[in-house]
Design an enzyme around this catalytic site. Structure first.
Site, short mmCIF file in Angstrom:
data_model
loop_
_atom_site.label_atom_id
_atom_site.label_comp_id
_atom_site.label_asym_id
_atom_site.label_seq_id
_atom_site.Cartn_x
_atom_site.Cartn_y
_atom_site.Cartn_z
N SER A 176 43.39 32.59 45.81
CA SER A 176 42.18 32.82 44.88
C SER A 176 41.65 33.95 45.70
CB SER A 176 41.49 31.67 44.93
OG SER A 176 40.47 32.11 43.94
N ASP A 193 46.52 32.12 34.12
CA ASP A 193 45.62 32.43 34.99
C ASP A 193 44.78 33.45 34.97
OD1 ASP A 193 43.71 31.66 37.03
OD2 ASP A 193 45.16 32.32 38.56
N HIS A 228 45.01 27.81 37.68
CA HIS A 228 44.45 28.46 39.02
C HIS A 228 44.87 27.80 40.14
CE1 HIS A 228 42.65 31.45 41.41
NE2 HIS A 228 41.75 30.66 41.91
#
Length: 527
Positions: free
Chosen positions: A319, A382, A438
């Site tokens: 991320s 995502d 995610h």
């Protein structure tokens, strides 16, 4: 080497229940060069038929029956075709000699795994050695989440829950074979509020700092297995919702504007990422040095310590941590920190998971010129890898990108992309929750089952699918794994000698090593 079914003995199907269907296919890496035929492995496969809902799994059983007809005769020939059939568990046992040979292959092929040839021929089909290394580095990034205290009712919120010397032991990762050399901190006085966590209590460990990762180095045993001394940097991402995407100013600025050296002022990165990497707060003992200064000084110290060995630098993050991994990797090669005294260039590689775009096209081109290798693992469902740069990015026609090149919101992904799709996993349910797509554990699950485009999803190592639900609600309900099952016992409350329940006191947290200023001076970052 694909294991020959003639060397596999299939035992009778058992009725002993097991918690998960965990298919395991052993396959020789495209990179392996040793001749395994000199000593064929002793392999045993144990499997059980439970359902007929997965064509891929039932096909595996069919192939096994074709290769071993004398065992197939033991099966129930009258089984109802509508009865559910599943392959519940296939375990492979390989003798120690074969195991040692496979470890040698990692040492022989590490440069290819590290991106020397941009992973050409290793992704389609998926190379088993590369897969295992991607999962291993992904687990090192996942450790940042598992160790982070984000409970607002904890006075240690925003810190690491474990001491540096006990980090991997406390996480059940003693096997990883790395020693953490230092923790990384960043100041929370920047415009990324959903990345930083703060305690609700007035008495806290630090008002302005957050723990954001660590630097680790492989021990002697692991270095022998890997074929080099590996310096690894792991960045923490965001631990909760995806609102941090909205925090992004979506505004590019020259990377040199924050004193990161670059000869080209048109090389730009997202301003929030750059601020997080370079800002500091001299009033706080944990973030009186920027994350950049912490990393560069520690990498310099370790390179000096192991300068007579074969070394690699591997940076990992998920991320927002993936963006910081790319930014720090760029910084290391741009400053020439990876070039040793004898002019050897230490290979630098980034394994990013579900990371956003970081900079513009010029940043991408500069990064490639410097030789930084980046492999990005993404889930096509995502939203984070699609940000920022929603309208102007590497997917629009080149002519349009040329026109938009000067705009402050024109972004481009870097490196090589490995695109996965969670809809291919028979373990995962359909959900509208964007955090599931995610989730890092979900990415590692998808890696374990990915064999290439058009190949069926079959778990290669038997990695426990229950890990997917550690901090998500993504597994199908019939696996009976509760969502968000990972919790701290009693939220960290313990009974003291007076019988009262209190928050457990933790040892004093490490801040910065005493020789850090010395290494910063050598880098020209301090006077």
């Amino acid at each position: 080497m694909a294991i020959s079914l003639s060397s596999i003995s299939v035992l009778p199907f058992t009725t002993q229940p097991r918690p998960f269907p965990v298919p395991f296919l052993a396959k020789k890496s495209q990179l392996e060069v040793s001749n395994f035929a000199t000593k064929p492995p002793t392999t045993t496969i144990l499997c059980k038929v439970l359902s007929n809902t997965s064509h891929s799994l039932s096909n595996i059983i069919t192939e096994l029956e074709k290769q071993t007809p004398h065992q197939a005769q033991d099966q129930d020939q009258d089984q109802d075709p509508d009865e559910e059939v599943q392959l519940e568990n296939i375990t492979t046992q390989i003798d120690d000699d074969h195991h040692d040979q496979r470890q040698v292959e990692v040492a022989d092929a590490w440069r290819e795994i590290h991106g020397q040839d941009d992973w050409v021929g290793l992704l389609e089909p998926m190379d088993p050695l590369l897969r295992s290394e991607l999962i291993r580095y992904g687990e090192m990034a996942q450790a940042c989440y598992d160790a982070f205290d984000f409970d607002p009712f904890s006075k240690y919120c925003g810190s690491c829950r474990f001491m540096r010397r006990d980090f991997f032991d406390c996480l059940g990762m003693s096997h990883i074979g790395y020693d953490i050399s230092r923790y990384l901190y960043a100041t929370s006085n920047i415009n990324l509020p959903n990345f930083f966590k703060k305690s609700r209590w007035p008495k806290v460990w630090s008002k302005n700092a957050n723990w954001i990762g660590y630097v680790a180095v492989s021990n002697d045993e692991t270095s022998k297995r890997l074929g080099r001394r590996d310096i690894s940097i792991a960045w923490r991402g965001t631990v909760t919702r995806l609102e941090w995407i909205a925090d992004l100013m979506d505004f590019l600025k020259p990377i040199s504007s924050n004193k990161v050296p670059c000869p080209d002022s048109t090389v730009k990165v997202e301003s929030g990422f750059l601020d997080l990497y370079t800002d500091k707060d001299e009033s706080c003992k944990f973030c009186k040095y920027s994350a950049r200064e912490q990393i560069l000084s520690e990498v310099k110290r370790l390179l000096d310590m192991y300068e007579n060995e074969e070394i690699s630098i591997t940076i990992t993050g998920h991320s927002l941590g993936g963006a910081l991994a790319i930014l720090s990797g760029y910084d290391i090669v741009e400053t020439g920190l990876n070039v040793l005294k004898d002019s050897r260039a230490v290979p630098v590689c980034v394994f990013s998971y579900a990371g956003p775009r970081v900079g513009n096209v010029r940043f991408k081109e500069r990064l490639e010129t410097l030789g930084l290798k980046v492999l990005r693992v993404v889930n096509v469902n995502d939203m984070v890898p699609k940000s920022p740069g929603l309208f102007f990015n590497e997917q629009v026609p080149s002519m349009l990108m040329k026109i938009a090149e000067g705009l402050p919101w024109s972004y481009s992904h870097v490196g090589v992309e490995l695109a996965l799709d969670h809809k291919n996993s028979p373990f995962l349910k359909q959900t509208s929750d964007p955090t599931c797509a995610h989730n890092l554990e979900a990415h590692l699950h998808l890696l374990d089952g990915y064999h290439g485009k058009g190949h069926r999803f079959v778990l290669a190592s038997g990695r426990d699918p229950a890990l997917v639900n550690k901090a998500a609600d993504f597994l199908k309900d019939h696996y009976l794994v509760p969502p968000y099952w990972r919790q701290d016992e009693n939220k960290g409350m313990v009974r003291n000698k007076d019988g009262r329940w209190v928050q457990l006191e933790r040892p004093k947290l490490d801040d910065h090593p005493p020789d850090m200023h010395h290494h910063l001076k050598q880098l020209g970052l301090a006077h």
